[in-house]
Write an enzyme that holds these catalytic residues in place. Structure first.
Site, PDB file in Angstrom:
ATOM      1  N   ARG A   1       0.869  -1.173   0.000  1.00 13.90           N
ATOM      2  CA  ARG A   1       0.000   0.000   0.000  1.00 13.90           C
ATOM      3  C   ARG A   1       0.903   1.219   0.000  1.00 13.90           C
ATOM      4  O   ARG A   1       1.724   1.397   0.912  1.00 13.90           O
ATOM      5  CB  ARG A   1      -0.887   0.013   1.243  1.00 13.90           C
ATOM      6  CG  ARG A   1      -1.783   1.250   1.374  1.00 13.90           C
ATOM      7  CD  ARG A   1      -2.536   1.174   2.685  1.00 13.90           C
ATOM      8  NE  ARG A   1      -3.362   2.354   2.951  1.00 13.90           N
ATOM      9  CZ  ARG A   1      -4.639   2.495   2.600  1.00 13.90           C
ATOM     10  NH1 ARG A   1      -5.226   1.533   1.928  1.00 13.90           N
ATOM     11  NH2 ARG A   1      -5.309   3.579   2.907  1.00 13.90           N
TER      12      ARG A   1
ATOM     13  N   HIS B   1      -7.259   0.894  -6.747  1.00 15.19           N
ATOM     14  CA  HIS B   1      -7.542   0.336  -5.405  1.00 15.19           C
ATOM     15  C   HIS B   1      -8.373  -0.946  -5.589  1.00 15.19           C
ATOM     16  O   HIS B   1      -9.552  -0.998  -5.212  1.00 15.19           O
ATOM     17  CB  HIS B   1      -8.295   1.382  -4.575  1.00 15.19           C
ATOM     18  CG  HIS B   1      -8.245   1.145  -3.094  1.00 15.19           C
ATOM     19  ND1 HIS B   1      -7.682   0.005  -2.532  1.00 15.19           N
ATOM     20  CD2 HIS B   1      -8.706   1.890  -2.044  1.00 15.19           C
ATOM     21  CE1 HIS B   1      -7.799   0.069  -1.214  1.00 15.19           C
ATOM     22  NE2 HIS B   1      -8.405   1.197  -0.895  1.00 15.19           N
TER      23      HIS B   1
ATOM     24  N   GLN C   1     -10.474  -2.794  -2.716  1.00 16.28           N
ATOM     25  CA  GLN C   1     -11.640  -2.009  -2.295  1.00 16.28           C
ATOM     26  C   GLN C   1     -12.824  -2.292  -3.220  1.00 16.28           C
ATOM     27  O   GLN C   1     -13.962  -2.438  -2.778  1.00 16.28           O
ATOM     28  CB  GLN C   1     -11.302  -0.517  -2.310  1.00 16.28           C
ATOM     29  CG  GLN C   1     -12.480   0.396  -1.971  1.00 16.28           C
ATOM     30  CD  GLN C   1     -12.918   0.299  -0.534  1.00 16.28           C
ATOM     31  OE1 GLN C   1     -12.116   0.403   0.373  1.00 16.28           O
ATOM     32  NE2 GLN C   1     -14.214   0.084  -0.308  1.00 16.28           N
TER      33      GLN C   1
ATOM     34  N   CYS D   1     -15.639   4.691   0.611  1.00 17.36           N
ATOM     35  CA  CYS D   1     -14.569   3.752   0.973  1.00 17.36           C
ATOM     36  C   CYS D   1     -13.950   4.072   2.332  1.00 17.36           C
ATOM     37  O   CYS D   1     -13.194   3.251   2.863  1.00 17.36           O
ATOM     38  CB  CYS D   1     -13.505   3.712  -0.120  1.00 17.36           C
ATOM     39  SG  CYS D   1     -12.883   5.333  -0.555  1.00 17.36           S
TER      40      CYS D   1
ATOM     41  N   ARG E   1     -14.270  -5.559   3.240  1.00 15.09           N
ATOM     42  CA  ARG E   1     -12.872  -5.543   2.818  1.00 15.09           C
ATOM     43  C   ARG E   1     -12.182  -6.855   3.202  1.00 15.09           C
ATOM     44  O   ARG E   1     -11.331  -7.361   2.480  1.00 15.09           O
ATOM     45  CB  ARG E   1     -12.107  -4.371   3.480  1.00 15.09           C
ATOM     46  CG  ARG E   1     -12.491  -2.980   3.019  1.00 15.09           C
ATOM     47  CD  ARG E   1     -12.219  -2.728   1.548  1.00 15.09           C
ATOM     48  NE  ARG E   1     -10.837  -2.939   1.169  1.00 15.09           N
ATOM     49  CZ  ARG E   1      -9.820  -2.121   1.459  1.00 15.09           C
ATOM     50  NH1 ARG E   1     -10.022  -1.015   2.137  1.00 15.09           N
ATOM     51  NH2 ARG E   1      -8.594  -2.404   1.052  1.00 15.09           N
TER      52      ARG E   1
END
Length: 340
Positions: A108, A135, A138, A272, A317
């Site tokens: 990340r 992403h 996500q 998110c 997630r």
């Protein structure tokens, strides 16, 4: 039979086909059910996972850690101040070292090139936990949430409003188009997606029979939307004039009026997270007082409303990330007929 995923990295949505993305969403749903029933699923027993973080995280870090533990793997958090990565040791050298000790690597951080290099030189599956461009984990959680709520994905309409050039807008636009979701991006002209991202989405939408709309009119963007989606107006590490950005994006705030403009009583609201929906954070309080605003990208009444699924989305997630790790590292038996 050959496992489409074994040994593969997940660096961006288009690394997999629409059928493979669908499989991962459904597999995440299956793993979520197993956990709810307390049925063990240690697909990664004895594996070691490196969690490499340049950027701070709540959901991604927690989801990878818990998912790895549930799968029987051992996760090791490597923060930017914990190892030599980037300061005294190159990405390539780090990749080779980590790949010799770990079975998989999550990254990340900022540059997409970093996660691509980690995958190229480590020799193990690498998973993108967020970069400036994409992403992908996500998105799987988002679409799992949508599928749980509506029972299907194809034919739904999702409108994203706000900064249309950030990683969330890119990922939603492309992956949504891949899965046959009608995608709308509402953003001022200066903050609309890059042409290559839009072209990619249009190509997939054509194949899936869905539509792509990019507009500077917030009302047009949200018309007939089954889901409204937004994200923070300033991305992590982005240096901008907050005042100018707020002025640009205030018409795209998800509030009661914009929600009503969908003309559907069943519209759900997604984010998110983290969200600047009140003054209960240092940043929310500071900016709120400075610009005389109670909230930014989403108002608190909508964020807390029955139509908001933001915390279901956040919880998802974990099974989404679990599905990616298990599929790419778990020697699963997946019949080819699923992808036919």
């Amino acid at each position: 039979m050959n496992n489409h995923f074994q040994g593969q990295s997940f660096l961006k949505e288009i690394d997999f086909t629409p059928a493979e993305l669908t499989y991962l969403i459904d597999f995440a749903s299956h793993l979520k059910a197993l956990k709810a029933q307390h049925i063990p699923h240690p697909y990664l027993q004895g594996k070691n996972i490196a969690l490499l973080f340049e950027k701070t995280s709540t959901r991604t870090r927690s989801a990878f850690t818990v998912a790895a533990n549930d799968l029987g793997a051992h996760p090791e958090f490597l923060g930017k101040n914990d190892i030599q990565f980037g300061t005294k040791e190159s990405v390539v050298d780090t990749a080779k070292v980590l790949g010799s000790m770990y079975d998989g690597i999550e990254f990340r951080g900022f540059k997409q090139a970093t996660v691509e290099d980690l995958a190229q030189y480590s020799g193990v599956p690498v998973w993108n936990g967020l970069t400036d461009d994409w992403h992908p984990t996500q998105i799987l959680a988002d679409f799992l949430t949508l599928k749980e709520h509506f029972g299907h994905l194809k034919g739904l309409t999702l409108a994203y409003v706000g900064d249309g050039r950030n990683n969330m807008a890119n990922s939603l636009l492309v992956a949504g188009a891949m899965l046959g979701i009608n995608m709308a991006i509402g953003a001022p002209a200066a903050l609309q997606p890059d042409a290559h991202v839009t072209a990619l989405a249009q190509q997939y939408a054509q194949a899936a029979g869905s539509t792509v709309v990019i507009t500077a009119d917030p009302q047009q963007a949200v018309a007939q939307a089954d889901a409204l989606y937004t994200d923070v107006w300033v991305s992590m590490g982005e240096q901008v004039d907050y005042g100018a950005r707020i002025k640009q994006l205030l018409p795209f705030q998800i509030n009661a009026d914009l929600l009503a403009a969908t003309s559907k009583a069943t519209t759900i609201v997604m984010h998110c997270l983290p969200a600047l929906h009140d003054h209960q954070t240092d940043l929310g309080a500071k900016l709120g007082e400075q610009y005389q605003l109670a909230a930014f990208e989403i108002t608190d009444d909508v964020f807390q409303s029955k139509q908001s699924v933001v915390f279901e989305e956040a919880a998802n997630r974990m099974p989404a990330i679990k599905a990616v790790m298990a599929a790419t590292l778990g020697d699963l038996f997946i019949p080819d007929s699923i992808f036919a």
